[in-house]
Design an enzyme around this catalytic site. Structure first.
Site, PDB file in Angstrom:
ATOM      1  N   GLU A  51       1.584  14.332  -3.836  1.00 15.26           N
ATOM      2  CA  GLU A  51       2.244  15.175  -2.844  1.00 15.26           C
ATOM      3  C   GLU A  51       2.478  16.577  -3.398  1.00 15.26           C
ATOM      4  OE1 GLU A  51       6.451  15.332  -0.297  1.00 15.26           O
ATOM      5  OE2 GLU A  51       6.310  14.180  -2.157  1.00 15.26           O
ATOM      6  N   ASP A 105       3.622  16.276   3.170  1.00 10.67           N
ATOM      7  CA  ASP A 105       4.969  16.578   3.629  1.00 10.67           C
ATOM      8  C   ASP A 105       4.912  17.947   4.304  1.00 10.67           C
ATOM      9  OD1 ASP A 105       7.658  17.627   3.703  1.00 10.67           O
ATOM     10  OD2 ASP A 105       8.238  15.991   2.359  1.00 10.67           O
ATOM     11  N   GLN A 127       5.157  13.238   6.109  1.00 15.26           N
ATOM     12  CA  GLN A 127       6.609  13.326   6.146  1.00 15.26           C
ATOM     13  C   GLN A 127       7.022  14.608   6.861  1.00 15.26           C
ATOM     14  OE1 GLN A 127       7.350  12.933   1.872  1.00 15.26           O
ATOM     15  NE2 GLN A 127       8.148  10.868   2.186  1.00 15.26           N
ATOM     16  N   GLU A 167      12.121  12.423   6.101  1.00 19.25           N
ATOM     17  CA  GLU A 167      12.745  12.686   4.804  1.00 19.25           C
ATOM     18  C   GLU A 167      13.502  14.003   4.897  1.00 19.25           C
ATOM     19  OE1 GLU A 167      11.564  12.432   0.080  1.00 19.25           O
ATOM     20  OE2 GLU A 167      10.326  13.675   1.388  1.00 19.25           O
TER      21      GLU A 167
END
Length: 292
Positions: free
Chosen positions: A155, A191, A219, A259
């Site tokens: 990530e 993300d 995310q 998140e």
């Protein structure tokens, strides 16, 4: 519409960690994810997940350390992964490998199909990552995970606000690393909060990752506050429609991890009261067939 996973490390902060699983189920989440599960025996977590009827779809490998106490201590001391740091000269290869072995044990007990392997914070006197070591470590880990049917994820995390010095910050770098490792079970954890801060152009990066068959998990969080995704500068409704339009040939988790830090904080029902975005997503029409 994609399915949604509550991140137990950031949502429901008013509750003990194990109680957050039932709270996520009561609020209609399809699954849960978390950062570090190692403070609790895997069997205890499995019992709570089964009672709530929710799968665990993602968690992090240890940031450093080899057991619950040393992992917690490493995280508190600022460790954020070893994949880019465990060089032969550092003497930390065994620690990295033991951490991966522990994560794979948890994944098997919890039936979790994905593990995020954090890259690490670069020392101030080492501005560049030893690329060969990074590739070697991820290959080693991917080869141990593959027979178990487990995907490993990397990530890009923003270095402007959340994690200065993190070794992997940009989408292009992540794609290049995935290509260099050349293992089908190493994939991208996209993300969109971090991506907006570092790279922008979110629709492009989402579609590009899908087209390269690198997309493993997604995310979301509002930008710039990292609160609920319906507040801030990003049109997540549009991005969720793009995800909904991905065809079955794109092998990704199918889950969008929430998140974020609830804006209401650690007050009773604080997370629940901020879930208007989830209700809106549930009621939105699916992407038109022509877009699939």
């Amino acid at each position: 519409m994609p399915k949604f996973a509550a991140n137990l490390s950031t949502l429901y902060p008013e509750l003990p960690f194990l109680d957050r699983i039932a709270a996520a189920a009561a609020d209609g989440f399809d699954a849960v994810e978390c950062q570090l599960p190692y403070d609790w025996p895997a069997e205890v977590l499995a019992e709570r997940l089964a009672a709530a009827g929710l799968p665990l779809v993602l968690f992090n490998a240890p940031p450093a350390g080899t057991d619950a106490a040393s992992i917690a201590r490493a995280w508190a001391d600022g460790a954020r992964g070893l994949a880019a740091l465990a060089t032969p000269s550092s003497g930390r290869e065994a620690e990295f490998q033991a951490g991966i072995a522990l994560a794979l044990h948890y994944a098997q007990v919890l039936r979790c199909p994905r593990i995020h392997v954090m890259s690490g914070l670069l020392p101030s006197d080492q501005p560049n990552t030893p690329h060969d070591t990074w590739v070697h470590n991820l290959r080693w880990a991917a080869d141990r995970a593959a027979p178990l049917g487990i995907d490993l994820l990397i990530e890009p995390i923003n270095g402007k606000r959340d994690m200065p010095g993190y070794a992997l910050q940009h989408q292009a770098s992540a794609h290049a690393l995935i290509e260099a490792v050349n293992r089908p079970n190493l994939r991208l954890q996209l993300d969109l909060y971090h991506c907006q801060i570092m790279d922008g152009d979110l629709a492009h990066h989402l579609q590009h990752a899908a087209a390269r068959n690198h997309l493993g998990h997604v995310q979301i969080a509002g930008v710039p506050s990292r609160h609920e995704p319906d507040v801030g500068e990003v049109n997540f409704a549009h991005l969720l429609q793009l995800l909904d339009a991905l065809g079955p040939e794109v092998r990704w988790s199918g889950y969008v991890g929430a998140e974020y830090r609830p804006a209401r904080g650690a007050v009773p029902q604080g997370t629940h009261d901020g879930l208007g975005w989830l209700r809106a997503a549930r009621s939105a029409p699916s992407a038109p067939l022509a877009a699939r």
